[in-house]
Write an enzyme that holds these catalytic residues in place. Sequence first.
Site, PDB file in Angstrom:
ATOM      1  N   LYS A  29      53.093  16.008 -30.815  1.00 10.42           N
ATOM      2  CA  LYS A  29      53.102  14.993 -29.644  1.00 10.42           C
ATOM      3  C   LYS A  29      52.099  14.371 -29.516  1.00 10.42           C
ATOM      4  O   LYS A  29      51.839  13.213 -28.670  1.00 10.42           O
ATOM      5  CB  LYS A  29      53.867  16.327 -28.417  1.00 10.42           C
TER       6      LYS A  29
ATOM      7  N   LYS B  26      45.751  13.427 -19.047  1.00 12.31           N
ATOM      8  CA  LYS B  26      46.108  14.358 -19.554  1.00 12.31           C
ATOM      9  C   LYS B  26      46.709  14.489 -21.311  1.00 12.31           C
ATOM     10  O   LYS B  26      45.909  15.071 -22.288  1.00 12.31           O
ATOM     11  CB  LYS B  26      46.795  15.201 -19.742  1.00 12.31           C
TER      12      LYS B  26
ATOM     13  N   SER C 213      54.123  18.947 -22.996  1.00 14.16           N
ATOM     14  CA  SER C 213      53.009  18.331 -23.555  1.00 14.16           C
ATOM     15  C   SER C 213      51.699  19.249 -23.432  1.00 14.16           C
ATOM     16  O   SER C 213      51.287  19.287 -22.249  1.00 14.16           O
ATOM     17  CB  SER C 213      52.839  16.839 -23.689  1.00 14.16           C
TER      18      SER C 213
END
Length: 324
Positions: free
Chosen positions: A197, A265, A122
């Site tokens: 995502k 993140k 990701s």
Amino acid sequence: MNAHTSTDTSTGARNAPTAPRRIGFIGLGIMGAPMAGHLAAAGHTLFVHTRGQVPAALAGRAEVFASAAEVARQAEVIFLMVPDTPDVEKVLFGEHGVAEGLADATRDCSGGAGKTVVDCSSIDPIATQDFARRIAALGAGYVDAPVSGGEVGAKAASLTIMCGGDEAVFEDVRPLLHTMGSNVTRVGKVGAGQITKVANQIIVALNIAAVAEALVFASKAGADPAKVRQALMGGFAASRILEVHGDRMITRSFAPGFRIALHQKDLNLAMQSARSLGVALPQTAGAAQLMNACAALGHGQSDHSALVLALEATAGHPVTPDGG
């Protein structure tokens, strides 16, 4: 940043039959190890590289190489499952990286021709598009295929996999993706998987925050949080987050399936992308701050359901009596 939205989707049969192939897998962490294991169990020849120890479950089922370059030389399809954008860049283009292996491919291929890189990490959608261009210059295909479902989904081969890439390249690797996931969708061109995502991580974070707030509120107000959760599971508030992560918050089960640090993140990617698009994400910003607070309290390596700990700290009250 353009999602290049496509109406083409695929949710075909799991573990769709496919001829054995030479598969590379780089990154054998919490998610990567079971994903690679499913490919090996499906009869594919597996070549792997990882920074740590190769899990015992893959012993004897995969050939281990000391570099990503060697994996790329040997494999037709090279999967990546590493933590962040810089990690993907290093694996692809660093010393002894995938790009080096593609350039030095065996005489059966002309450079990387016929090979495909599938990145299940990701990472930044814009960086993904750049990486794909650089890999294409070596003659190889590229699909961004980030996954959702956590460790449980990886072990059960029930991941949701969100893909971006050329349709023909996607169709070539789709049966392999179905070996690891139950819901595989091509959203559009390269980068569209990563955009999807980021959207997924926004929804998940906000749901975790909502469940955490509700349970902290209910507990401090004097109700039994376990019974509150049970009651809510029968109503419109029911969700997979309430079911799984609500239970974790009550039982204090914060061993990582997906770590706070990784969700931090992902939310940072969401906020960076939102700034570039001129989009306001106020609720995402709040969830990101809760993740930051949780990490500051020392819980960055805990499961993202541990976000509740930041709310407990501000309330001065744990969801359950032993939570302090």
